[in-house]
Design a protein around this motif. Sequence first.
Motif, PDB file in Angstrom:
ATOM      1  N   GLN A  20      29.190  -1.721  27.706  1.00  0.00           N
ATOM      2  CA  GLN A  20      29.830  -1.157  28.900  1.00  0.00           C
ATOM      3  C   GLN A  20      31.078  -1.888  29.362  1.00  0.00           C
ATOM      4  O   GLN A  20      31.718  -1.449  30.311  1.00  0.00           O
ATOM      5  CB  GLN A  20      28.806  -1.111  30.040  1.00  0.00           C
ATOM      6  CG  GLN A  20      27.606  -0.244  29.719  1.00  0.00           C
ATOM      7  CD  GLN A  20      26.583  -0.236  30.842  1.00  0.00           C
ATOM      8  OE1 GLN A  20      26.905  -0.535  31.989  1.00  0.00           O
ATOM      9  NE2 GLN A  20      25.353   0.096  30.510  1.00  0.00           N
ATOM     10  N   GLY A  21      31.423  -3.012  28.748  1.00  0.00           N
ATOM     11  CA  GLY A  21      32.635  -3.731  29.115  1.00  0.00           C
ATOM     12  C   GLY A  21      32.417  -4.742  30.229  1.00  0.00           C
ATOM     13  O   GLY A  21      31.364  -4.783  30.877  1.00  0.00           O
ATOM     14  N   SER A  22      33.449  -5.538  30.464  1.00  0.00           N
ATOM     15  CA  SER A  22      33.326  -6.661  31.395  1.00  0.00           C
ATOM     16  C   SER A  22      33.149  -6.228  32.852  1.00  0.00           C
ATOM     17  O   SER A  22      32.543  -6.949  33.639  1.00  0.00           O
ATOM     18  CB  SER A  22      34.534  -7.589  31.269  1.00  0.00           C
ATOM     19  OG  SER A  22      35.730  -6.897  31.539  1.00  0.00           O
ATOM     20  N   GLN A  23      33.651  -5.058  33.207  1.00  0.00           N
ATOM     21  CA  GLN A  23      33.494  -4.596  34.592  1.00  0.00           C
ATOM     22  C   GLN A  23      32.022  -4.368  34.939  1.00  0.00           C
ATOM     23  O   GLN A  23      31.642  -4.389  36.112  1.00  0.00           O
ATOM     24  CB  GLN A  23      34.327  -3.342  34.869  1.00  0.00           C
ATOM     25  CG  GLN A  23      33.798  -2.073  34.223  1.00  0.00           C
ATOM     26  CD  GLN A  23      34.130  -1.943  32.744  1.00  0.00           C
ATOM     27  OE1 GLN A  23      34.819  -2.783  32.163  1.00  0.00           O
ATOM     28  NE2 GLN A  23      33.628  -0.889  32.127  1.00  0.00           N
ATOM     29  N   SER A  24      31.187  -4.160  33.929  1.00  0.00           N
ATOM     30  CA  SER A  24      29.765  -3.895  34.188  1.00  0.00           C
ATOM     31  C   SER A  24      28.927  -5.161  34.246  1.00  0.00           C
ATOM     32  O   SER A  24      27.734  -5.096  34.541  1.00  0.00           O
ATOM     33  CB  SER A  24      29.203  -2.979  33.102  1.00  0.00           C
ATOM     34  OG  SER A  24      29.196  -3.663  31.863  1.00  0.00           O
ATOM     35  N   THR A  55      27.379  -7.674  35.884  1.00  0.00           N
ATOM     36  CA  THR A  55      26.927  -8.203  37.166  1.00  0.00           C
ATOM     37  C   THR A  55      25.564  -8.831  36.933  1.00  0.00           C
ATOM     38  O   THR A  55      24.864  -8.484  35.969  1.00  0.00           O
ATOM     39  CB  THR A  55      26.793  -7.106  38.233  1.00  0.00           C
ATOM     40  OG1 THR A  55      25.742  -6.203  37.836  1.00  0.00           O
ATOM     41  CG2 THR A  55      28.102  -6.341  38.421  1.00  0.00           C
ATOM     42  N   LYS A  74      27.496 -15.697  38.027  1.00  0.00           N
ATOM     43  CA  LYS A  74      28.038 -14.933  36.899  1.00  0.00           C
ATOM     44  C   LYS A  74      28.855 -15.856  35.993  1.00  0.00           C
ATOM     45  O   LYS A  74      28.809 -15.756  34.759  1.00  0.00           O
ATOM     46  CB  LYS A  74      28.900 -13.787  37.431  1.00  0.00           C
ATOM     47  CG  LYS A  74      29.561 -12.954  36.362  1.00  0.00           C
ATOM     48  CD  LYS A  74      30.370 -11.839  37.014  1.00  0.00           C
ATOM     49  CE  LYS A  74      31.244 -11.100  36.050  1.00  0.00           C
ATOM     50  NZ  LYS A  74      31.994 -10.022  36.689  1.00  0.00           N
ATOM     51  N   ALA A 101      35.622 -11.507  28.546  1.00  0.00           N
ATOM     52  CA  ALA A 101      34.947 -11.325  29.833  1.00  0.00           C
ATOM     53  C   ALA A 101      35.169 -12.498  30.762  1.00  0.00           C
ATOM     54  O   ALA A 101      35.011 -12.362  31.968  1.00  0.00           O
ATOM     55  CB  ALA A 101      33.450 -11.118  29.620  1.00  0.00           C
ATOM     56  N   GLY A 108      37.930 -14.212  31.680  1.00  0.00           N
ATOM     57  CA  GLY A 108      39.008 -13.990  32.634  1.00  0.00           C
ATOM     58  C   GLY A 108      39.353 -15.222  33.456  1.00  0.00           C
ATOM     59  O   GLY A 108      40.007 -15.132  34.478  1.00  0.00           O
TER      60      GLY A 108
END
Length: 168
Positions: A17-21, A23, A45, A98, A100
């Motif tokens: 699902q990518g890094s935005q997911s 959590t 995180k 991820a 960042g």
Amino acid sequence: MRREELLDAAEDLLCDQGSQSLTLAAVAERAGCSKGGLLYHFGTKEALIKGMVERLIEEFDDLVAAQGQDTYTKNYLAATFAAVQGGRLRRWAVVTGASGNLYLLTPLRVAMARWHREGLDSEPDPAAAQIVRLACEGLWDVASHDPDLYDDDHYAELKQRLLGLLPA
């Protein structure tokens, strides 16, 4: 819930699902545990991402150590090709992407410095060893952007050419 299962769940989530997911709640759900269970092992995180980066480094160190060649550079070369051809690139790209945050990549910077210094003083030709190690980094980088660029025959040829740069 074991630490490794949580790291697996986080990597799977990133890949799917990518890094935005990414959590803590989503990782806990993917792992089938409570958020409290996840927090026991990874308080933030950032700690979870750092744990994934550290695990990738440890796995690559183990891969290098398992090669059984007569110099560190030959082990590093063999491990790089095993990782690239074995489908490990996606995990590395996803996890490091991820982060960042340069702080989270500190373990990787430290490992890279170690990988590029390790055993150089005992290499028959330290300059050739450095060239081969740098070529491995270039291969890793190019293959991570285009995993289908080379087939197995091309990888075999590249590996043989790089080995040819090193004294027997």
